[in-house]
Design a protein around this motif. Structure first.
Motif, PDB file in Angstrom:
ATOM      1  N   HIS A 130       0.830  -1.215   0.000  1.00  0.00           N
ATOM      2  CA  HIS A 130       0.000   0.000   0.000  1.00  0.00           C
ATOM      3  C   HIS A 130       0.862   1.263   0.000  1.00  0.00           C
ATOM      4  O   HIS A 130       1.392   1.668   1.031  1.00  0.00           O
ATOM      5  CB  HIS A 130      -0.941   0.002   1.208  1.00  0.00           C
ATOM      6  CG  HIS A 130      -1.980   1.080   1.170  1.00  0.00           C
ATOM      7  ND1 HIS A 130      -2.823   1.257   0.088  1.00  0.00           N
ATOM      8  CD2 HIS A 130      -2.310   2.055   2.040  1.00  0.00           C
ATOM      9  CE1 HIS A 130      -3.622   2.280   0.326  1.00  0.00           C
ATOM     10  NE2 HIS A 130      -3.333   2.790   1.502  1.00  0.00           N
ATOM     11  N   HIS A 138       0.891   5.323  -1.633  1.00  0.00           N
ATOM     12  CA  HIS A 138       0.346   6.424  -2.438  1.00  0.00           C
ATOM     13  C   HIS A 138       1.539   7.150  -3.049  1.00  0.00           C
ATOM     14  O   HIS A 138       2.148   8.025  -2.414  1.00  0.00           O
ATOM     15  CB  HIS A 138      -0.457   7.391  -1.569  1.00  0.00           C
ATOM     16  CG  HIS A 138      -1.712   6.777  -1.021  1.00  0.00           C
ATOM     17  ND1 HIS A 138      -2.903   6.797  -1.703  1.00  0.00           N
ATOM     18  CD2 HIS A 138      -1.948   6.101   0.131  1.00  0.00           C
ATOM     19  CE1 HIS A 138      -3.829   6.167  -0.994  1.00  0.00           C
ATOM     20  NE2 HIS A 138      -3.272   5.734   0.125  1.00  0.00           N
ATOM     21  N   HIS A 163      -9.356   1.451  -0.036  1.00  0.00           N
ATOM     22  CA  HIS A 163      -9.283   1.525   1.425  1.00  0.00           C
ATOM     23  C   HIS A 163     -10.561   0.941   2.008  1.00  0.00           C
ATOM     24  O   HIS A 163     -11.637   1.124   1.438  1.00  0.00           O
ATOM     25  CB  HIS A 163      -9.152   2.976   1.896  1.00  0.00           C
ATOM     26  CG  HIS A 163      -7.895   3.641   1.455  1.00  0.00           C
ATOM     27  ND1 HIS A 163      -7.766   4.243   0.231  1.00  0.00           N
ATOM     28  CD2 HIS A 163      -6.710   3.810   2.076  1.00  0.00           C
ATOM     29  CE1 HIS A 163      -6.542   4.743   0.115  1.00  0.00           C
ATOM     30  NE2 HIS A 163      -5.882   4.504   1.218  1.00  0.00           N
ATOM     31  N   HIS A 188      -5.892  -1.361   5.216  1.00  0.00           N
ATOM     32  CA  HIS A 188      -6.246  -1.077   6.613  1.00  0.00           C
ATOM     33  C   HIS A 188      -7.208  -2.113   7.199  1.00  0.00           C
ATOM     34  O   HIS A 188      -6.833  -2.925   8.022  1.00  0.00           O
ATOM     35  CB  HIS A 188      -6.787   0.349   6.792  1.00  0.00           C
ATOM     36  CG  HIS A 188      -5.858   1.392   6.245  1.00  0.00           C
ATOM     37  ND1 HIS A 188      -4.696   1.750   6.892  1.00  0.00           N
ATOM     38  CD2 HIS A 188      -5.880   2.110   5.094  1.00  0.00           C
ATOM     39  CE1 HIS A 188      -4.055   2.661   6.174  1.00  0.00           C
ATOM     40  NE2 HIS A 188      -4.751   2.893   5.067  1.00  0.00           N
ATOM     41  N   ASP A 236       1.880   2.634   3.446  1.00  0.00           N
ATOM     42  CA  ASP A 236       0.882   3.691   3.271  1.00  0.00           C
ATOM     43  C   ASP A 236       1.522   5.072   3.157  1.00  0.00           C
ATOM     44  O   ASP A 236       0.974   6.045   3.685  1.00  0.00           O
ATOM     45  CB  ASP A 236      -0.163   3.680   4.396  1.00  0.00           C
ATOM     46  CG  ASP A 236      -1.385   4.526   4.067  1.00  0.00           C
ATOM     47  OD1 ASP A 236      -1.612   4.822   2.887  1.00  0.00           O
ATOM     48  OD2 ASP A 236      -2.111   4.908   5.012  1.00  0.00           O
TER      49      ASP A 236
HETATM   50 FE    FE Z   1      -3.812   4.710   1.973  1.00  0.00          FE
END
Ligand code: FE
Ligand code: GUN
Length: 454
Positions: free
Chosen positions: A79, A81, A242, A279, A330
């Protein structure tokens, strides 16, 4: 370091094809094919070991790692971004829903500028590769050009990557300056990226894969979620989103759809074998069963969860139930891009969940959860094999048929942070020290599919 395609590597190291069982490789011979796949692994004592070693050496095909160096499977970050790299280590002082609007959407909107995207994505991919992340599952932005550029950069730098054009078209939850114009634009843009990646002339090995990427339910209209679910069914692509991340987010979906994220995503056809739910902190027993049945996966993001989740993900329970789970940094909800920190974070929060937090409470009242702790073995499994299983790809372990994605940990690197004591550290205790104490200077070589990363 040397290219390993068509060669044999003589090395020691560790991997975990199965959870809980560390497989130590001591002076193993790993033969790698011209396509980067592991062809065979021989250990001292096996009948053909000596003959294969002599043959590889005679042909000039034997590559030997020095003493004190250990190979590990390359890490799988489930994960990331990508566009949030410039704000790594910033802006974590507000809740998720404020962070998105105040910092994150404005930053991601800047990727309309291709020069900005080039600089940021180039630095990110280099940084992650140098940190041992050989595979990353990336959220990009809503932009077609910048997202294609991320694919180009991963192809050029040699990282294995799964990349999604983010879809977000819900006017109530996305600013006008940063959203897809309509469900058609959101779905059409996803389709265009899939076609771009699948037909890329430099991607014949399929090292880059497209991902259907509804940001999360709040940012998408039902029409878009439905269209993306249909697309997932027809193209068989990976899906990422998510899921039940924070109190606010979980509550938003309960009130909009009258059900949990998992139930809703499942109704839209977005929970399948190649889906990764980031998550997933507030799963009900039914949600867990749905994820298990569909063979979908959870990306556990322990560091980011400390800032946004409002709770600790019950990792051990999901592992014992047989869910596929891997780890994510993340970036930039988590302020560190290293999978070592994700592993350490996973261990730490699992311990805190068990011990409880409030020192004013007596010990017996401090925690309401028994048996949540994981150890370095679970963490290492999740960062390697667990990630590979989650993605349904032959990566994360050293086995014939798997791609040779690996890193070298030099435990003797002076500027590194590992200190082995000859008479104290043996076998998997060395892996334990690596998991807990390695830093970037200890990572001296990274290969993806047998190709060395510059
Ligand atoms: Fe995220
Ligand atoms: N939920 C929707 N978008 C995001 C994001 O960018 N980061 C995190 N952590 N959660 C999200």
């Amino acid at each position: 370091m040397t290219a390993l395609r068509g060669k044999t590597l003589l090395a020691s190291g560790f991997h975990m094809p199965e959870r809980r069982i560390v497989d130590e490789l001591a002076d193993a011979l790993i033969t790698i094919g011209e396509d980067g796949e592991i062809l065979s692994i021989r250990r001292p004592g096996e009948p053909t070991y000596e003959a294969e070693k002599r043959a590889a050496s005679a042909k000039g095909n034997l590559v030997t790692l020095p003493a004190g160096a250990y190979i590990l499977p390359g890490f799988v970050d489930l994960h990331v971004h990508a566009p949030q790299y410039p704000q790594l280590g910033q802006a974590l002082d507000v809740p998720l829903e404020v962070w998105l609007h105040q910092y994150t959407f404005p930053l991601e909107a800047r990727y309309a500028d291709i020069a900005f995207a080039r600089r940021s994505y180039g630095l990110l991919v280099d940084d992650l590769l140098a940190s041992g992340t050989t595979t990353a599952l990336y959220f990009a932005t809503i932009h077609q050009d910048a997202t294609r550029l991320l694919a180009d950069i991963c192809l050029e730098r040699g990282q294995r990557a799964l990349i999604g054009k983010v879809t977000m078209d819900n006017q109530d939850q996305c600013p006008q300056s940063y959203r897809d114009a309509s469900p058609d634009a959101a779905i059409g843009g996803t389709l265009a990226l899939i076609e771009y990646i699948n037909s890329h002339p430099d991607n014949r090995e399929g090292r880059i894969l497209p991902v259907i990427t509804p940001r999360f339910i709040p940012s998408c209209t039902d029409a878009t979620l439905e269209g993306l679910g249909d697309l997932a069914k027809s193209c068989g692509c990976h899906v990422q989103t998510h899921c039940s991340e924070s109190d606010w987010e979980h509550g938003y979906v309960l009130s909009r759809h009258g059900m949990t994220d998992t139930e809703s995503l499942d109704r839209f056809g977005l929970v399948g074998r190649r889906s990764v739910l980031a998550h997933a902190n507030f799963l009900t027993p039914l949600d867990m069963e749905t994820i298990r049945m569909r063979q979908a996966a959870v990306a556990h993001c322990p560091v980011s969860n400390a800032y946004f989740a409002n709770a600790v993900f019950p990792l051990k329970a999901t592992l014992e139930k047989g869910l596929h789970v891997g780890l994510g940094t993340d970036i930039s909800g988590g302020p560190i891009g290293s999978m070592f920190d994700a592993m350490r974070g996973a261990i730490m929060v699992s311990r805190i969940l068990e011990s409880g937090t409030d020192p004013d409470l007596p010990p017996e009242a401090r925690s309401r959860r028994a048996d949540t702790r994981i150890d370095f073995r679970d963490a290492f499994y999740l960062a390697t094999t667990g990630g590979g299983v989650a993605l349904d790809l032959p990566i994360g372990r050293f086995e014939p048929g798997c791609q040779f994605d690996a890193l070298v940990i030099d435990t003797t690197a002076e500027r590194g942070t590992i200190r082995l004591w000859g008479d104290l550290d043996h076998g998997e205790a060395i892996l334990q020290k690596i998991v807990y104490t390695a830093s970037k200077p200890n990572i001296t070589t990274v290969w993806v599919g047998g190709r060395p990363i510059a």
